[in-house]
Design a protein around this motif. Structure first.
Motif: not given
Length: 299
Positions: A199, A220, A223, A234, A239, A246, A272, A274-276, A281, A283
């Motif tokens: 990543r 982001t 979210t 959230h 990240c 993230a 979970s 998530i990083c756009e 991800e 989870d």
């Protein structure tokens, strides 16, 4: 040793004759249930030693006094409590697995550190208690139980100075070996390092693309604003791969007193991340524990 710890030892001992990497479906179901029953009693044993009222659905004074200390009440107070109960018996119901876990994590380092694994155990318990058996992945459940039964239970035994022989019936060596073999197969830490490096390289190839970076930022931000009926929210984090913003999703557990009672929050746990920007991800329960996403709750 309080009664809940004794019950935990009983259920652990029921698991030990059946647990093996080759166990069939019937034994897998039994071991998952006994593992879950054992852990739930361990949570409640922790809470009982702190304050017995923590384990009851109705923790109000009058209910707990009537259950726990009736013989010590002075007559006038006993009469008042009986009137407040309106002729009904005290509510002896205790809290659920997940409620007990979310409370116990405040007092038990083992619970605090293994929330991901323990939440997954709760999920398996839920399938066996409430859903069709056909929805259970027997191979995954067997592997999970063999891998985590000994490490989790032995950690509680050490933390609370319990007697290992009562939980493992002198088969500790077998269960430790089973768990270690699966751990070696999984090579989880190495996989996570590879994932992070992959990543990170992903981000390096994208970071000069202004259009992409702008879109990642907007996603982001959207979210982080996302909440649904107070069931989840959230929170911003960095990240672990690319160090950009993230979003960690936290699940919120609610409980209510009776069918029409007022709802109240019983706990929060990471579900979970998530990083756009780099596409990372997380989870899975092991990933949640490995990257210590629940540590954010300390803030």
């Amino acid at each position: 040793m309080n009664e809940f710890y004794k019950d935990a030892a009983y259920f652990s001992a029921r698991c030990t004759p059946r647990l093996s990497p080759e166990m069939q479906e019937d034994d897998t179901v039994d071991c998952v249930l006994y593992f879950a029953f054992c852990v739930e009693r361990l949570f409640k044993g922790v809470l009982w030693d702190i304050d017995p009222r923590l384990i009851f659905e109705n923790s109000k004074d009058e209910n707990c006094f009537a259950m726990l200390h009736r013989e010590k009440l002075i007559p006038s107070i006993e009469s008042i409590i009986d009137k407040s109960l309106k002729g009904e018996k005290p509510n002896h119901n205790t809290i659920t697995f997940k409620d007990a876990m979310l409370k116990a994590k405040n007092f038990s380092q083992v619970t605090h550190d293994r929330m991901g694994v323990l939440s997954k155990l709760s999920d398996y318990r839920g399938i066996l208690a409430h859903r069709r058996l056909s929805s259970l992945d027997y191979a995954a459940a067997r592997r999970f139980t063999v891998k985590y039964f000994y490490p989790i239970i032995s950690a509680f035994v050490v933390e609370h100075k319990l007697k290992a022989e009562e939980f493992f019936l002198n088969r500790e060596g077998d269960f430790r070996e089973f768990a270690e073999e699966i751990k070696k197969e999984d090579q989880f830490s190495e996989k996570m390092e590879e994932l992070i490096e992959e990543r990170r390289e992903n981000w390096e190839s994208r970071k000069d693309n202004a259009e992409f970076v702008g879109k990642a930022r907007r996603l982001t931000e959207a979210t982080l604003k996302d909440e649904q009926q107070n069931n989840y929210f959230h929170q911003l984090t960095s990240c672990p791969a690319c160090e950009n913003d993230a979003a960690v999703r936290f699940e919120v557990d609610w409980e209510s007193e009776g069918s029409g009672g007022e709802g109240y929050c019983t706990g929060v746990y990471a579900g979970s991340m998530i990083c756009e920007y780099c596409g990372l991800e997380l989870d899975e329960y092991e990933q949640i524990d490995h990257f210590k996403l629940n540590e954010m709750l300390n803030d």
